[in-house]
Design a protein around this motif. Structure first.
Motif, PDB file in Angstrom:
ATOM      1  N   LEU A   1       0.921  -1.102  -0.168  1.00 51.21           N
ATOM      2  CA  LEU A   1       0.016   0.023   0.057  1.00 51.21           C
ATOM      3  C   LEU A   1       0.761   1.230  -0.192  1.00 51.21           C
ATOM      4  O   LEU A   1       1.841   1.370   0.794  1.00 51.21           O
TER       5      LEU A   1
ATOM      6  N   HIS B   1       0.278   5.652  -0.269  1.00 53.66           N
ATOM      7  CA  HIS B   1      -0.873   6.594  -0.839  1.00 53.66           C
ATOM      8  C   HIS B   1      -0.194   8.004  -0.140  1.00 53.66           C
ATOM      9  O   HIS B   1       0.741   8.072   0.351  1.00 53.66           O
TER      10      HIS B   1
ATOM     11  N   ASN C   1      -1.330   3.714 -10.034  1.00 55.06           N
ATOM     12  CA  ASN C   1      -1.491   3.693  -8.432  1.00 55.06           C
ATOM     13  C   ASN C   1      -2.767   4.487  -8.354  1.00 55.06           C
ATOM     14  O   ASN C   1      -2.497   5.963  -8.604  1.00 55.06           O
TER      15      ASN C   1
ATOM     16  N   ASN D   1      -4.346   5.158  -5.591  1.00 57.93           N
ATOM     17  CA  ASN D   1      -3.934   6.053  -4.455  1.00 57.93           C
ATOM     18  C   ASN D   1      -3.264   7.335  -4.652  1.00 57.93           C
ATOM     19  O   ASN D   1      -3.293   8.295  -3.649  1.00 57.93           O
ATOM     20  N   THR D   2      -2.497   7.505  -5.715  1.00 58.16           N
ATOM     21  CA  THR D   2      -1.740   8.786  -5.979  1.00 58.16           C
ATOM     22  C   THR D   2      -2.038   9.332  -7.214  1.00 58.16           C
ATOM     23  O   THR D   2      -1.696  10.619  -7.549  1.00 58.16           O
TER      24      THR D   2
ATOM     25  N   ARG E   1     -11.044   9.279  -1.110  1.00 59.39           N
ATOM     26  CA  ARG E   1      -9.605   8.610  -1.024  1.00 59.39           C
ATOM     27  C   ARG E   1      -8.945   9.283   0.002  1.00 59.39           C
ATOM     28  O   ARG E   1      -8.214   8.581   0.805  1.00 59.39           O
TER      29      ARG E   1
ATOM     30  N   PRO F   1      -7.704   5.825   2.203  1.00 60.01           N
ATOM     31  CA  PRO F   1      -7.089   5.466   0.983  1.00 60.01           C
ATOM     32  C   PRO F   1      -7.567   4.055   0.492  1.00 60.01           C
ATOM     33  O   PRO F   1      -7.869   3.188   1.416  1.00 60.01           O
ATOM     34  N   PHE F   2      -7.675   3.619  -0.745  1.00 53.79           N
ATOM     35  CA  PHE F   2      -7.882   2.357  -1.173  1.00 53.79           C
ATOM     36  C   PHE F   2      -6.783   1.291  -0.664  1.00 53.79           C
ATOM     37  O   PHE F   2      -5.788   1.379  -0.946  1.00 53.79           O
ATOM     38  N   GLU F   3      -7.437   0.336  -0.009  1.00 50.92           N
ATOM     39  CA  GLU F   3      -6.383  -0.818   0.412  1.00 50.92           C
ATOM     40  C   GLU F   3      -6.345  -1.891  -0.567  1.00 50.92           C
ATOM     41  O   GLU F   3      -5.106  -2.325  -0.515  1.00 50.92           O
TER      42      GLU F   3
ATOM     43  N   PHE G   1     -11.020  -0.221  -4.356  1.00 52.35           N
ATOM     44  CA  PHE G   1     -11.181   0.774  -5.366  1.00 52.35           C
ATOM     45  C   PHE G   1     -12.277   0.599  -6.288  1.00 52.35           C
ATOM     46  O   PHE G   1     -13.146   1.441  -6.697  1.00 52.35           O
TER      47      PHE G   1
ATOM     48  N   VAL H   1      -2.845  -0.366  -6.031  1.00 49.13           N
ATOM     49  CA  VAL H   1      -2.575   0.591  -5.031  1.00 49.13           C
ATOM     50  C   VAL H   1      -1.136   0.866  -4.199  1.00 49.13           C
ATOM     51  O   VAL H   1      -1.031   1.245  -3.016  1.00 49.13           O
ATOM     52  N   SER H   2      -0.225   0.278  -4.835  1.00 44.98           N
ATOM     53  CA  SER H   2       1.066   0.350  -4.222  1.00 44.98           C
ATOM     54  C   SER H   2       1.944   0.769  -5.511  1.00 44.98           C
ATOM     55  O   SER H   2       1.619   0.834  -6.759  1.00 44.98           O
TER      56      SER H   2
END
Length: 307
Positions: free
Chosen positions: A71, A73, A200, A202-203, A228, A232-234, A239, A264-265
């Motif tokens: 993860l 974010h 990603n 999350n970003t 988000r 954040p999306f785990e 997502f 997500v990473s």
């Protein structure tokens, strides 16, 4: 006799003036040399400070990986905190940014990846840039080459289109039709990573998410980003579930994400360092890869931060 004395005095005055002019010139040259030496010394000292600053990157990214390997974010320390340090006669600042939150222009290297071409066209429209840049960039990185290769060969300094994925995003400057203004506008939203590198979510910025989610309007993207920021999306499934709930039930089914899909990473980052020393500024940008096995950060290349 008096006339001879007058001539002698005049000659003496001319000689004194000439010597004074030579002395002034020598003093000016010496001062110029001193300033150049001082500038060189400060530049070298700044480079040493930036070299030392590079050692700050690995501990931050490695510690983040050790906390959670799956993860990444914008609420984590690597994204929120700056490398701020007071140094002798100056100040150092640095920040880490996620490259996998940007659109990967190398996804355009596969002619069969229509989703990449269509999502990139939407990104260009969102940024107010000519959509013709999309096919031009695609032609530059595809094996078949650009539509008009002669335009590259006819330049004052001939350019050979790569015909393969870019190694560095700066190569965008070589693409036909790319101006410095277009490049500066596009740069914060694109990267040049290996084809198949995931995005990603999350970003990713609102602009990039809007480009890959064609069913989403600005209000839907805003709701997704607010969600988000709250949490954040785990996982990828997390997502998908929230995107379908907040945007449209078929938001993911109709998504046009390039090859590599959503994730997500991240393991590819960019680090910006800026140094102020004795009234002068020197900057450096690093492209960093973090190992998925150990979390160790490796600097792939570095460049000056000015355009």
């Amino acid at each position: 006799m008096r006339r001879d004395r007058g001539i002698a005095l005049l000659n003496a005055l001319i000689m004194v003036a000439a010597i004074s002019a030579v002395a002034a010139g020598l003093m000016l040259r010496a001062e110029t040399s001193r300033v150049r030496v001082e500038d060189l010394q400060i530049s070298q000292q700044a480079a040493l400070y930036l070299d030392a600053a590079e050692f700050l990157v690995d501990p931050v990214l490695r510690a983040d990986w050790e906390r959670d390997q799956n993860l990444d974010h914008l609420q984590e320390a690597w994204a929120r905190e700056r490398f701020d340090a007071d140094i002798d006669r100056g100040l150092l600042r640095g920040q880490i940014r996620d490259l996998q939150g940007r659109f990967n222009v190398n996804s355009l290297s596969a002619p069969s990846d229509l989703a990449a071409a269509q999502s990139f066209e939407r990104l260009l429209r969102t940024l107010g840039l000519p959509v013709d840049l999309g096919p031009e960039i695609a032609g530059y990185v595809q094996a078949r080459g650009p539509v008009r290769p002669g335009d590259y060969a006819a330049r004052a300094v001939p350019v050979r289109p790569r015909g393969a994925p870019m190694d560095r995003i700066e190569e965008l400057r070589l693409v036909r039709g790319m101006t410095e203004a277009y490049y500066a506008r596009l740069l914060p939203f694109v990267t040049a990573l290996a084809p198949g590198t995931g995005l990603n979510v999350n970003t990713a910025s609102a602009e990039v998410l809007g480009a890959v989610l064609p069913t989403a309007n600005p209000a839907g993207i805003a709701r997704l980003l607010a969600e988000r920021a709250r949490l954040p999306f785990e996982t990828r499934s997390d997502f998908i579930l929230r995107a379908e709930s907040l945007i449209h039930p078929r938001a993911i089914a109709q998504a046009q994400v390039p090859d590599g899909g959503f994730r997500v990473s991240s393991n590819r980052f960019e680090v910006h360092f800026e140094l102020w020393l004795d009234g002068r500024t020197q900057s450096r940008i690093l492209t960093v890869e973090r190992s998925g096995q150990t979390g160790a950060a490796r600097i792939e290349y570095r460049r000056a931060a000015y355009p």
